[in-house]
Motif scaffolding. Structure first.
Motif, PDB file in Angstrom:
ATOM      1  N   ILE A  10       0.863  -1.168   0.000  1.00 25.08           N
ATOM      2  CA  ILE A  10       0.000   0.000   0.000  1.00 25.08           C
ATOM      3  C   ILE A  10       0.906   1.227   0.000  1.00 25.08           C
ATOM      4  O   ILE A  10       2.114   1.115   0.226  1.00 25.08           O
ATOM      5  CB  ILE A  10      -0.948   0.033   1.218  1.00 25.08           C
ATOM      6  CG1 ILE A  10      -0.156   0.033   2.544  1.00 25.08           C
ATOM      7  CG2 ILE A  10      -1.924  -1.141   1.185  1.00 25.08           C
ATOM      8  CD1 ILE A  10      -1.013   0.185   3.784  1.00 25.08           C
ATOM      9  N   PHE A 105      -2.914  -2.738  -2.975  1.00 27.39           N
ATOM     10  CA  PHE A 105      -4.215  -2.200  -2.593  1.00 27.39           C
ATOM     11  C   PHE A 105      -4.113  -0.698  -2.409  1.00 27.39           C
ATOM     12  O   PHE A 105      -3.115  -0.202  -1.847  1.00 27.39           O
ATOM     13  CB  PHE A 105      -4.696  -2.788  -1.255  1.00 27.39           C
ATOM     14  CG  PHE A 105      -5.143  -4.219  -1.311  1.00 27.39           C
ATOM     15  CD1 PHE A 105      -6.423  -4.556  -1.737  1.00 27.39           C
ATOM     16  CD2 PHE A 105      -4.288  -5.241  -0.901  1.00 27.39           C
ATOM     17  CE1 PHE A 105      -6.838  -5.889  -1.768  1.00 27.39           C
ATOM     18  CE2 PHE A 105      -4.703  -6.566  -0.928  1.00 27.39           C
ATOM     19  CZ  PHE A 105      -5.977  -6.890  -1.363  1.00 27.39           C
ATOM     20  N   ASP A 106      -5.140   0.032  -2.833  1.00 29.40           N
ATOM     21  CA  ASP A 106      -5.244   1.420  -2.410  1.00 29.40           C
ATOM     22  C   ASP A 106      -5.337   1.436  -0.889  1.00 29.40           C
ATOM     23  O   ASP A 106      -5.945   0.537  -0.275  1.00 29.40           O
ATOM     24  CB  ASP A 106      -6.487   2.078  -3.015  1.00 29.40           C
ATOM     25  CG  ASP A 106      -6.215   2.729  -4.364  1.00 29.40           C
ATOM     26  OD1 ASP A 106      -5.034   2.850  -4.745  1.00 29.40           O
ATOM     27  OD2 ASP A 106      -7.182   3.114  -5.038  1.00 29.40           O
ATOM     28  N   THR A 109      -8.595   1.000   1.993  1.00 29.38           N
ATOM     29  CA  THR A 109      -9.172  -0.342   1.869  1.00 29.38           C
ATOM     30  C   THR A 109      -9.103  -1.018   3.230  1.00 29.38           C
ATOM     31  O   THR A 109      -8.149  -0.801   3.985  1.00 29.38           O
ATOM     32  CB  THR A 109      -8.381  -1.177   0.833  1.00 29.38           C
ATOM     33  OG1 THR A 109      -8.441  -0.533  -0.440  1.00 29.38           O
ATOM     34  CG2 THR A 109      -8.916  -2.595   0.713  1.00 29.38           C
ATOM     35  N   SER A 128      -9.255  -4.578 -10.039  1.00 24.71           N
ATOM     36  CA  SER A 128     -10.615  -4.390  -9.550  1.00 24.71           C
ATOM     37  C   SER A 128     -11.598  -4.103 -10.687  1.00 24.71           C
ATOM     38  O   SER A 128     -11.374  -3.222 -11.515  1.00 24.71           O
ATOM     39  CB  SER A 128     -10.651  -3.233  -8.549  1.00 24.71           C
ATOM     40  OG  SER A 128     -11.983  -2.920  -8.203  1.00 24.71           O
ATOM     41  N   PHE A 183      -7.132  -2.199  -6.627  1.00 25.40           N
ATOM     42  CA  PHE A 183      -6.205  -3.306  -6.369  1.00 25.40           C
ATOM     43  C   PHE A 183      -5.772  -3.876  -7.708  1.00 25.40           C
ATOM     44  O   PHE A 183      -6.484  -3.789  -8.708  1.00 25.40           O
ATOM     45  CB  PHE A 183      -6.822  -4.395  -5.466  1.00 25.40           C
ATOM     46  CG  PHE A 183      -7.779  -5.331  -6.150  1.00 25.40           C
ATOM     47  CD1 PHE A 183      -7.333  -6.372  -6.968  1.00 25.40           C
ATOM     48  CD2 PHE A 183      -9.151  -5.199  -5.972  1.00 25.40           C
ATOM     49  CE1 PHE A 183      -8.219  -7.239  -7.595  1.00 25.40           C
ATOM     50  CE2 PHE A 183     -10.056  -6.069  -6.602  1.00 25.40           C
ATOM     51  CZ  PHE A 183      -9.571  -7.083  -7.419  1.00 25.40           C
ATOM     52  N   TYR A 185      -2.683  -7.149  -9.139  1.00 23.25           N
ATOM     53  CA  TYR A 185      -1.675  -8.105  -8.677  1.00 23.25           C
ATOM     54  C   TYR A 185      -0.953  -8.715  -9.859  1.00 23.25           C
ATOM     55  O   TYR A 185      -1.414  -8.643 -11.009  1.00 23.25           O
ATOM     56  CB  TYR A 185      -2.326  -9.204  -7.816  1.00 23.25           C
ATOM     57  CG  TYR A 185      -3.361 -10.030  -8.528  1.00 23.25           C
ATOM     58  CD1 TYR A 185      -2.995 -11.158  -9.255  1.00 23.25           C
ATOM     59  CD2 TYR A 185      -4.707  -9.680  -8.477  1.00 23.25           C
ATOM     60  CE1 TYR A 185      -3.941 -11.924  -9.918  1.00 23.25           C
ATOM     61  CE2 TYR A 185      -5.666 -10.440  -9.140  1.00 23.25           C
ATOM     62  CZ  TYR A 185      -5.280 -11.559  -9.858  1.00 23.25           C
ATOM     63  OH  TYR A 185      -6.216 -12.301 -10.518  1.00 23.25           O
ATOM     64  N   LEU A 244     -12.122 -10.210  -3.600  1.00 23.02           N
ATOM     65  CA  LEU A 244     -11.737  -8.812  -3.431  1.00 23.02           C
ATOM     66  C   LEU A 244     -12.891  -7.920  -3.903  1.00 23.02           C
ATOM     67  O   LEU A 244     -13.596  -8.252  -4.858  1.00 23.02           O
ATOM     68  CB  LEU A 244     -10.455  -8.520  -4.207  1.00 23.02           C
ATOM     69  CG  LEU A 244      -9.241  -9.377  -3.803  1.00 23.02           C
ATOM     70  CD1 LEU A 244      -7.977  -8.862  -4.486  1.00 23.02           C
ATOM     71  CD2 LEU A 244      -9.047  -9.420  -2.289  1.00 23.02           C
ATOM     72  N   ASP A 245     -13.080  -6.811  -3.217  1.00 26.04           N
ATOM     73  CA  ASP A 245     -14.289  -5.996  -3.389  1.00 26.04           C
ATOM     74  C   ASP A 245     -15.523  -6.829  -3.050  1.00 26.04           C
ATOM     75  O   ASP A 245     -16.610  -6.626  -3.598  1.00 26.04           O
ATOM     76  CB  ASP A 245     -14.433  -5.447  -4.818  1.00 26.04           C
ATOM     77  CG  ASP A 245     -13.364  -4.426  -5.173  1.00 26.04           C
ATOM     78  OD1 ASP A 245     -12.851  -3.755  -4.259  1.00 26.04           O
ATOM     79  OD2 ASP A 245     -13.037  -4.306  -6.373  1.00 26.04           O
ATOM     80  N   SER A 249     -12.233  -8.005   0.908  1.00 24.94           N
ATOM     81  CA  SER A 249     -11.717  -6.632   1.006  1.00 24.94           C
ATOM     82  C   SER A 249     -12.827  -5.641   0.699  1.00 24.94           C
ATOM     83  O   SER A 249     -13.798  -5.962   0.012  1.00 24.94           O
ATOM     84  CB  SER A 249     -10.549  -6.411   0.045  1.00 24.94           C
ATOM     85  OG  SER A 249     -10.993  -6.338  -1.302  1.00 24.94           O
ATOM     86  N   HIS A 251     -13.030  -1.579  -0.505  1.00 25.97           N
ATOM     87  CA  HIS A 251     -12.406  -0.314  -0.908  1.00 25.97           C
ATOM     88  C   HIS A 251     -13.415   0.801  -0.604  1.00 25.97           C
ATOM     89  O   HIS A 251     -14.252   1.141  -1.426  1.00 25.97           O
ATOM     90  CB  HIS A 251     -12.062  -0.371  -2.396  1.00 25.97           C
ATOM     91  CG  HIS A 251     -11.302   0.822  -2.879  1.00 25.97           C
ATOM     92  ND1 HIS A 251     -11.151   1.120  -4.216  1.00 25.97           N
ATOM     93  CD2 HIS A 251     -10.641   1.811  -2.223  1.00 25.97           C
ATOM     94  CE1 HIS A 251     -10.441   2.229  -4.360  1.00 25.97           C
ATOM     95  NE2 HIS A 251     -10.130   2.666  -3.161  1.00 25.97           N
TER      96      HIS A 251
END
Length: 329
Positions: A10, A105-106, A109, A128, A183, A185, A244-245, A249, A251
């Motif tokens: 981050i 990740f931002d 989050t 994302s 996000f 990766y 994620l989202d 996680s 955001h």
């Protein structure tokens, strides 16, 4: 399923991001005991591209990050700096350990589930999909979406056709690969970051003629990210939905928006991870956390909205909060 170890990065710097970094680290430790990689808080260093020193100088924040097992990762801003702070996420990748899988990740989050159980395939990067059609905005006289995106794919020798979602209609933004950069990766942060920087500088410094009339601010990172992901063989379907989202996680972006629209579970998690006195002492140094989390303003914001029937546009949510005098950032 538990992945082989991977690292998380981050961005942290003076001001809001250092406090968000603390909450991110606290949420990671609380919700993901299985995470066995390293957590890096990448911090831009003072230099000619920053008018003010962007580094974290608050010793209490630094100590709290260390107590949460975060490692400070200094990096130099050579391309963006204060003129385009979103470029931090691009330049910081060069400072990460080479050839070790990473997830960015931002900082705004929260980790809400076991990150180690997310089925990442690092050989197929992704990002994302919690995104709106913010760019491009085709003009009356053209070119359209296809012409604009084709110019970018051609610039870097990439095949546009293989990136398209052919279930979506022509000249509709969802047909084209587009991500939120909240996000992303990949397999090697340095390789990913080098290409990200090359593409971003090329588009910023010498945009294709088809981009005439299109704004690059603040969308540059999101314009280039799909090109980078596609170039490494990734795409929109590389990560199963719901992690994620989703369950793993959140955001949230700004604290008033978190209280307005996120689930009861996310709000309860925020209150829980911010509760320990040693952390509370530090977090209260940031006014929005102090008022929203500790003094109850967040609950007043929450009472303004029905989570099952939120306004469709985020701007309407912001306007309602502002009209009640509760907006903070």
């Amino acid at each position: 399923m538990v992945n082989a170890p991977f690292n998380v990065m981050i961005i942290g710097q003076a001001g809001r991001l250092q406090y968000e970094a603390l909450l991110f680290a606290a949420s990671l430790r609380h919700c993901s005991p299985g995470f066995s990689g390293r957590l890096f808080v990448a911090v831009p260093q003072q230099g000619p591209l920053w008018q003010k020193d962007p580094g974290i100088r608050n010793q209490e924040v630094l100590q709290a990050l260390a107590d949460l097992g975060a490692e400070i990762l200094p990096f130099e801003s050579k391309a963006f700096g204060a003129a385009y702070p979103y470029g931090n996420k691009i330049e910081a990748l060069q400072a990460m350990p080479k050839d070790e899988p990473f997830v960015f990740f931002d900082t705004d989050t929260l980790i809400t589930g076991e990150l180690a159980e997310v089925p990442f395939d690092f050989s197929r990067p992704s990002a994302s999909l919690r995104v709106e059609g913010t760019w491009p905005k085709p003009t009356l006289y053209g070119p359209g979406y296809s012409g604009i995106w084709q110019s970018l794919y051609s610039r870097f020798g990439l095949d546009l056709l293989s990136s398209l979602d052919l279930s979506q209609p022509e000249e509709y933004w969802k047909r084209y690969l587009y991500f939120n950069a909240g996000f992303f990766y990949g397999a090697c942060p340095r390789a990913f970051g080098k290409r990200f920087l090359t593409y971003a500088q090329s588009v910023r410094n010498d945009p294709p003629p088809e981009l005439t009339g299109q704004t690059l601010e603040p969308w540059l990172d999101q314009i280039v990210l799909p090109l980078v992901i596609h170039s490494f063989g990734g795409g929109r379907d590389a990560l199963p939905e719901g992690y994620l989202d989703g369950q793993t996680s959140c955001h949230y972006r700004l604290f008033p928006l978190l209280y307005a629209r996120e689930s009861d579970r996310v709000v309860e998690l925020l209150q829980e991870i911010a509760a320990p006195n040693w952390l509370k002492k530090v977090l209260k140094g940031y006014e929005p956390i102090k008022r929203m989390v500790y003094q109850g303003r967040g609950e007043k914001v929450r009472a303004l909205f029905d989570r099952e029937n939120l306004p469709r546009r985020e701007q309407a949510i912001r306007n309602r909060i502002k009209s009640e005098g509760f907006w903070m950032r």
